[in-house]
Design a protein around this motif. Structure first.
Motif, PDB file in Angstrom:
ATOM      1  N   ALA A 127       0.833  -1.206   0.000  1.00  0.00           N
ATOM      2  CA  ALA A 127       0.000   0.000   0.000  1.00  0.00           C
ATOM      3  C   ALA A 127       0.864   1.251   0.000  1.00  0.00           C
ATOM      4  CB  ALA A 127      -0.927   0.004   1.214  1.00  0.00           C
ATOM      5  N   GLN A 128       0.395   2.239  -0.759  1.00  0.00           N
ATOM      6  CA  GLN A 128       1.119   3.494  -0.898  1.00  0.00           C
ATOM      7  C   GLN A 128       0.242   4.660  -0.459  1.00  0.00           C
ATOM      8  OE1 GLN A 128       3.764   3.457  -4.586  1.00  0.00           O
ATOM      9  NE2 GLN A 128       2.107   2.059  -5.167  1.00  0.00           N
ATOM     10  N   HIS A 129       0.875   5.682   0.095  1.00  0.00           N
ATOM     11  CA  HIS A 129       0.194   6.901   0.532  1.00  0.00           C
ATOM     12  C   HIS A 129      -0.949   6.579   1.512  1.00  0.00           C
ATOM     13  CE1 HIS A 129       1.986   8.036  -3.433  1.00  0.00           C
ATOM     14  NE2 HIS A 129       2.552   8.916  -2.625  1.00  0.00           N
ATOM     15  N   ILE A 130      -0.592   5.914   2.599  1.00  0.00           N
ATOM     16  CA  ILE A 130      -1.561   5.557   3.640  1.00  0.00           C
ATOM     17  C   ILE A 130      -1.909   6.832   4.403  1.00  0.00           C
ATOM     18  CG2 ILE A 130      -1.954   4.147   5.690  1.00  0.00           C
ATOM     19  CD1 ILE A 130       0.307   2.267   4.498  1.00  0.00           C
ATOM     20  N   ARG A 131      -3.209   7.126   4.503  1.00  0.00           N
ATOM     21  CA  ARG A 131      -3.630   8.396   5.084  1.00  0.00           C
ATOM     22  C   ARG A 131      -5.022   8.269   5.709  1.00  0.00           C
ATOM     23  NH1 ARG A 131      -3.910   7.761  -0.196  1.00  0.00           N
ATOM     24  NH2 ARG A 131      -5.783   8.358  -1.329  1.00  0.00           N
ATOM     25  N   ASP A 132      -5.450   9.316   6.381  1.00  0.00           N
ATOM     26  CA  ASP A 132      -6.790   9.406   6.986  1.00  0.00           C
ATOM     27  C   ASP A 132      -7.095   8.191   7.873  1.00  0.00           C
ATOM     28  OD1 ASP A 132      -7.169  11.789   5.540  1.00  0.00           O
ATOM     29  OD2 ASP A 132      -7.994  10.706   3.828  1.00  0.00           O
ATOM     30  N   ILE A 133      -6.161   7.831   8.729  1.00  0.00           N
ATOM     31  CA  ILE A 133      -6.317   6.656   9.603  1.00  0.00           C
ATOM     32  C   ILE A 133      -7.241   7.012  10.765  1.00  0.00           C
ATOM     33  CG2 ILE A 133      -5.092   5.034  11.108  1.00  0.00           C
ATOM     34  CD1 ILE A 133      -2.594   5.560   9.292  1.00  0.00           C
ATOM     35  N   GLN A 134      -8.297   6.184  10.924  1.00  0.00           N
ATOM     36  CA  GLN A 134      -9.279   6.414  11.979  1.00  0.00           C
ATOM     37  C   GLN A 134      -9.591   5.091  12.685  1.00  0.00           C
ATOM     38  OE1 GLN A 134     -10.566   9.442  12.825  1.00  0.00           O
ATOM     39  NE2 GLN A 134      -9.220  10.333  11.273  1.00  0.00           N
TER      40      GLN A 134
END
Length: 172
Positions: free
Chosen positions: A74-81
């Protein structure tokens, strides 16, 4: 983090008399519409959320990112909630223990649809793991069929199918 479920495997009886080890893990929920990023494991013929055990002292988010990158590229992992925690007790036959108490901390996140190279461990390669984008309902149906019909099913399929059904109800 809210508790999603506490599951005790049917083969775990009289838990108070067992030697128990605890394992902390993270699970990633990455979706694009109805498609979800999962791991298909040939050995067990099932789909599961990417993730795995935390290293001692490792932060949950750091462990999630590490596992997601290793297993799926996975690339550009973001917005982790945070999504919730799945607690389970199941048979274990290592480390002088006969029960493992696993806490799987689940997080939603966004990742690019295009995946990079994976960095699987030897046992993951041996088990035939591969990352796939798949319709969540197709994955649920597949796992349910595997639970009913396949002698190859692994111990985690109940957890994974429960989580996929909950994700489909709450996020789709």
């Amino acid at each position: 983090m809210k508790l999603l479920c506490c599951h005790v495997h049917p083969d775990v009886e009289h838990i108070e008399s067992k030697q128990i080890i605890q394992r902390l893990a993270t699970r990633a929920i990455a979706m694009h519409g109805q498609d979800i990023l999962l791991l298909y494991t040939e050995r067990y013929h099932d789909y599961s959320l990417p993730g795995g055990g935390l290293d001692e002292g490792e932060d949950h988010i750091a462990g999630l990112i590490r596992e997601l990158q290793e297993e799926t590229g996975a690339q550009h992992i973001r917005d982790i909630q945070p999504f919730g925690c799945y607690e389970e007790y199941r048979p274990w036959h290592k480390d002088q223990a006969n029960v493992i108490h696993m806490l799987s901390y689940c997080f939603t996140c966004q990742v690019d649809r295009e995946l990079g190279p994976t960095r699987f461990e030897a046992y993951e390669i041996k088990n035939g793991m591969k990352p796939v984008w798949i319709n969540i309902h197709t994955a649920i149906e597949h796992n349910i069929k595997t639970m009913k019909e396949s002698p190859k099913k692994g111990l985690s399929i109940e957890r994974e199918t429960f989580l996929l059904q909950l994700i489909a109800q709450q996020l789709c």
